[in-house]
Design a protein around this motif. Structure first.
Motif, PDB file in Angstrom:
ATOM      1  N   ILE A 119       0.815  -1.272   0.307  1.00 43.66           N
ATOM      2  CA  ILE A 119      -0.087  -0.305   0.246  1.00 43.66           C
ATOM      3  C   ILE A 119       0.733   1.468  -0.670  1.00 43.66           C
ATOM      4  CG2 ILE A 119      -1.635   1.238   1.452  1.00 43.66           C
ATOM      5  CD1 ILE A 119      -2.722  -1.356   2.230  1.00 43.66           C
ATOM      6  N   ALA A 120       1.679   1.165   0.747  1.00 40.14           N
ATOM      7  CA  ALA A 120       2.755   1.970   1.007  1.00 40.14           C
ATOM      8  C   ALA A 120       3.536   2.362  -0.594  1.00 40.14           C
ATOM      9  CB  ALA A 120       4.057   2.182   1.873  1.00 40.14           C
ATOM     10  N   LEU A 121       3.655   1.373  -0.869  1.00 38.89           N
ATOM     11  CA  LEU A 121       4.743   2.028  -2.639  1.00 38.89           C
ATOM     12  C   LEU A 121       4.072   2.165  -3.521  1.00 38.89           C
ATOM     13  CD1 LEU A 121       7.010  -1.509  -2.857  1.00 38.89           C
ATOM     14  CD2 LEU A 121       7.748   0.815  -2.264  1.00 38.89           C
ATOM     15  N   LEU A 122       2.534   1.942  -3.154  1.00 38.26           N
ATOM     16  CA  LEU A 122       1.251   2.245  -4.358  1.00 38.26           C
ATOM     17  C   LEU A 122       0.905   3.323  -3.814  1.00 38.26           C
ATOM     18  CD1 LEU A 122      -0.908   1.537  -6.851  1.00 38.26           C
ATOM     19  CD2 LEU A 122      -2.173   1.205  -4.260  1.00 38.26           C
ATOM     20  N   GLY A 123       0.965   3.721  -2.655  1.00 36.95           N
ATOM     21  CA  GLY A 123       0.714   5.791  -2.403  1.00 36.95           C
ATOM     22  C   GLY A 123       1.877   6.020  -2.915  1.00 36.95           C
ATOM     23  N   ARG A 134       2.793  10.150  -9.849  1.00 30.03           N
ATOM     24  CA  ARG A 134       2.159  10.379 -10.939  1.00 30.03           C
ATOM     25  C   ARG A 134       1.231  11.597 -10.967  1.00 30.03           C
ATOM     26  NH1 ARG A 134      -1.465  10.287 -13.654  1.00 30.03           N
ATOM     27  NH2 ARG A 134      -3.147  11.131 -11.980  1.00 30.03           N
ATOM     28  N   HIS A 135       1.184  11.951  -9.862  1.00 27.66           N
ATOM     29  CA  HIS A 135      -0.206  12.696  -9.606  1.00 27.66           C
ATOM     30  C   HIS A 135       0.933  13.880  -9.851  1.00 27.66           C
ATOM     31  CE1 HIS A 135      -3.848  15.618  -7.836  1.00 27.66           C
ATOM     32  NE2 HIS A 135      -2.006  16.115  -7.392  1.00 27.66           N
ATOM     33  N   ALA A 136       1.699  13.820  -9.971  1.00 28.74           N
ATOM     34  CA  ALA A 136       3.259  16.027 -10.271  1.00 28.74           C
ATOM     35  C   ALA A 136       3.304  15.311 -12.003  1.00 28.74           C
ATOM     36  CB  ALA A 136       4.608  14.805  -9.708  1.00 28.74           C
ATOM     37  N   THR A 137       2.724  14.757 -12.484  1.00 22.78           N
ATOM     38  CA  THR A 137       2.634  14.648 -13.735  1.00 22.78           C
ATOM     39  C   THR A 137       1.677  15.319 -14.520  1.00 22.78           C
ATOM     40  OG1 THR A 137       1.825  12.363 -14.939  1.00 22.78           O
ATOM     41  CG2 THR A 137       4.060  12.987 -14.021  1.00 22.78           C
ATOM     42  N   ASP A 138       0.005  15.554 -13.845  1.00 22.13           N
ATOM     43  CA  ASP A 138      -0.667  16.271 -14.188  1.00 22.13           C
ATOM     44  C   ASP A 138      -0.347  17.570 -14.899  1.00 22.13           C
ATOM     45  OD1 ASP A 138      -2.494  14.285 -13.207  1.00 22.13           O
ATOM     46  OD2 ASP A 138      -3.205  15.504 -11.677  1.00 22.13           O
ATOM     47  N   PRO A 139      -1.437  17.556 -16.014  1.00 16.62           N
ATOM     48  CA  PRO A 139      -0.485  19.242 -17.093  1.00 16.62           C
ATOM     49  C   PRO A 139      -0.716  20.461 -16.546  1.00 16.62           C
ATOM     50  CG  PRO A 139      -2.360  17.636 -17.903  1.00 16.62           C
ATOM     51  CD  PRO A 139      -2.748  16.990 -16.600  1.00 16.62           C
ATOM     52  N   ASP A 140      -1.956  21.052 -14.906  1.00 15.88           N
ATOM     53  CA  ASP A 140      -1.850  22.191 -14.513  1.00 15.88           C
ATOM     54  C   ASP A 140      -0.156  22.104 -13.566  1.00 15.88           C
ATOM     55  OD1 ASP A 140      -2.664  20.056 -13.467  1.00 15.88           O
ATOM     56  OD2 ASP A 140      -4.180  21.367 -11.825  1.00 15.88           O
ATOM     57  N   ALA A 186     -10.736   4.232  -0.667  1.00 18.93           N
ATOM     58  CA  ALA A 186     -10.117   2.434  -1.053  1.00 18.93           C
ATOM     59  C   ALA A 186      -9.543   2.133  -0.019  1.00 18.93           C
ATOM     60  CB  ALA A 186      -8.718   3.221  -1.975  1.00 18.93           C
ATOM     61  N   ILE A 187      -9.973   2.958   1.341  1.00 19.82           N
ATOM     62  CA  ILE A 187      -9.011   2.886   2.739  1.00 19.82           C
ATOM     63  C   ILE A 187     -10.411   3.579   3.789  1.00 19.82           C
ATOM     64  CG2 ILE A 187      -7.752   2.378   4.188  1.00 19.82           C
ATOM     65  CD1 ILE A 187      -5.238   3.320   2.061  1.00 19.82           C
ATOM     66  N   PRO A 188     -11.366   2.661   4.351  1.00 27.90           N
ATOM     67  CA  PRO A 188     -12.275   3.004   4.915  1.00 27.90           C
ATOM     68  C   PRO A 188     -12.060   3.770   6.375  1.00 27.90           C
ATOM     69  CG  PRO A 188     -13.214   0.991   3.590  1.00 27.90           C
ATOM     70  CD  PRO A 188     -11.270   1.074   4.004  1.00 27.90           C
ATOM     71  N   ASP A 189     -10.390   2.909   6.698  1.00 34.39           N
ATOM     72  CA  ASP A 189     -10.659   3.313   8.070  1.00 34.39           C
ATOM     73  C   ASP A 189      -9.220   4.774   8.059  1.00 34.39           C
ATOM     74  OD1 ASP A 189      -7.347   3.030   9.985  1.00 34.39           O
ATOM     75  OD2 ASP A 189      -9.362   2.052  11.175  1.00 34.39           O
ATOM     76  N   ILE A 244       1.961   9.388   2.486  1.00 35.82           N
ATOM     77  CA  ILE A 244       2.594   8.250   1.815  1.00 35.82           C
ATOM     78  C   ILE A 244       2.081   8.864   0.599  1.00 35.82           C
ATOM     79  CG2 ILE A 244       3.074   6.455   0.647  1.00 35.82           C
ATOM     80  CD1 ILE A 244       2.875   5.269   3.556  1.00 35.82           C
ATOM     81  N   PHE A 245       1.227   9.101  -0.183  1.00 30.65           N
ATOM     82  CA  PHE A 245       0.979   9.908  -1.401  1.00 30.65           C
ATOM     83  C   PHE A 245       1.470  11.031  -1.619  1.00 30.65           C
ATOM     84  CE2 PHE A 245      -1.414  12.473  -3.978  1.00 30.65           C
ATOM     85  CZ  PHE A 245      -1.807  11.947  -5.779  1.00 30.65           C
TER      86      PHE A 245
END
Length: 278
Positions: free
Chosen positions: A10-14, A20-26, A196-199, A209-210
């Motif tokens: 989960i940590a690696l996924l985040g 990847r979020h850093a590559t958003d066009p704006d 994805a993570i209710p807790d 981490i994200f």
């Protein structure tokens, strides 16, 4: 199944999704506009990292509140946060747009064009007032700053001091723009994490981490983007100036597009605004 490996996965996924979020066009357009005038790779990397830190502050604060307290963001408020990104992009590119308009007006009026930056030299003369010596920095054409012995080297203002001043402004600008972008994306990110993570505890940890991945990703992206800018600034001044102007115009144009979409298409001021967190 190895349950001990689940948190690591989960940590690696985040981390990867944050990068990847850093590559958003704006995001890329905003950071490119800010770093386009930097002359050192390390300074450009700092711009990206500081942007990521500003983004992290608002995402963590607003996102954690949404996750923990189950806060629902009204559509008009969500659109207003996204509209802030449009305003930030427009302001970042406003200098380039006004510069292009000024050049066109100068050409149409037949007035002599401004000298290129390579023909300008910044220096400072020492003056004494009330027993205190200080210097007045100012700009001359390079030819104006010559005499029979050559350039007045003792009057040339150290160029090391100029990047230091502009660098602090770039970092502050990057941090503020990161704050605005983080505010706009915090609701969508928090809702995605919560689904994805209710807790709440694990969801907030994943969010942190994200955000770390976003900081790392933006640092890497700025290094990649800044490299051609730096090469051009050292070898082809006209190409570097084109990069600077182009990135500014792109920011200005994309900001106008976002403002139109949010204001007209999504009807931020209408009776039934349309907002899909993204």
């Amino acid at each position: 199944m190895n349950h001990d490996a689940a948190p690591l996965g989960i940590a690696l996924l985040g981390l990867m999704l944050g990068m990847r979020h850093a590559t958003d066009p704006d995001h890329v357009i905003a950071v490119t506009t800010i770093l386009s005038r930097e002359r050192r790779l390390s300074a450009a990397a700092r711009v990206g990292i500081v942007w990521g830190l500003g983004h992290t502050v608002t995402v963590l604060i607003v996102g954690a509140c949404i996750i923990v307290f189950k806060i629902a963001i009204p559509s008009r408020v969500g659109l207003a946060m996204e509209f802030g990104v449009a305003i930030a992009l427009i302001l970042l590119g406003l200098g380039a747009a006004s510069d292009v308009i000024r050049r066109l007006a100068t050409r149409l009026s037949g007035a002599p064009p401004d000298p290129p930056p390579s023909e300008l030299i910044v220096h400072a003369h020492a003056h004494v007032h009330d027993a205190f010596e200080h210097r007045h920095p100012h700009v001359h054409l390079r030819d104006h700053d010559r005499d029979d012995t050559g350039e007045h080297d003792e009057h040339v203002l150290s160029m090391e001091s100029i990047p230091a001043i502009s660098g602090r402004r770039s970092l502050l600008k990057s941090f503020v723009v990161g704050l605005v972008h983080g505010l706009a994306g915090s609701a969508a990110i928090a809702l995605l994490v919560l689904s994805a993570i209710p807790d709440p505890t694990w969801a907030v940890l994943y969010l942190a981490i994200f955000c770390s991945g976003t900081v790392l990703g933006m640092g890497l992206i700025t290094v990649a983007i800044a490299t051609p800018f730096l090469i051009a600034s050292q070898r082809l001044a006209w190409l570097h100036q084109g990069f600077v102007t182009g990135s500014g115009l792109l920011s200005f144009g994309f900001g106008l597009f976002l403002a139109y979409r949010i204001g007209v298409v999504d009807r931020i001021l209408g009776a039934a605004p349309i907002w899909m967190p993204r």
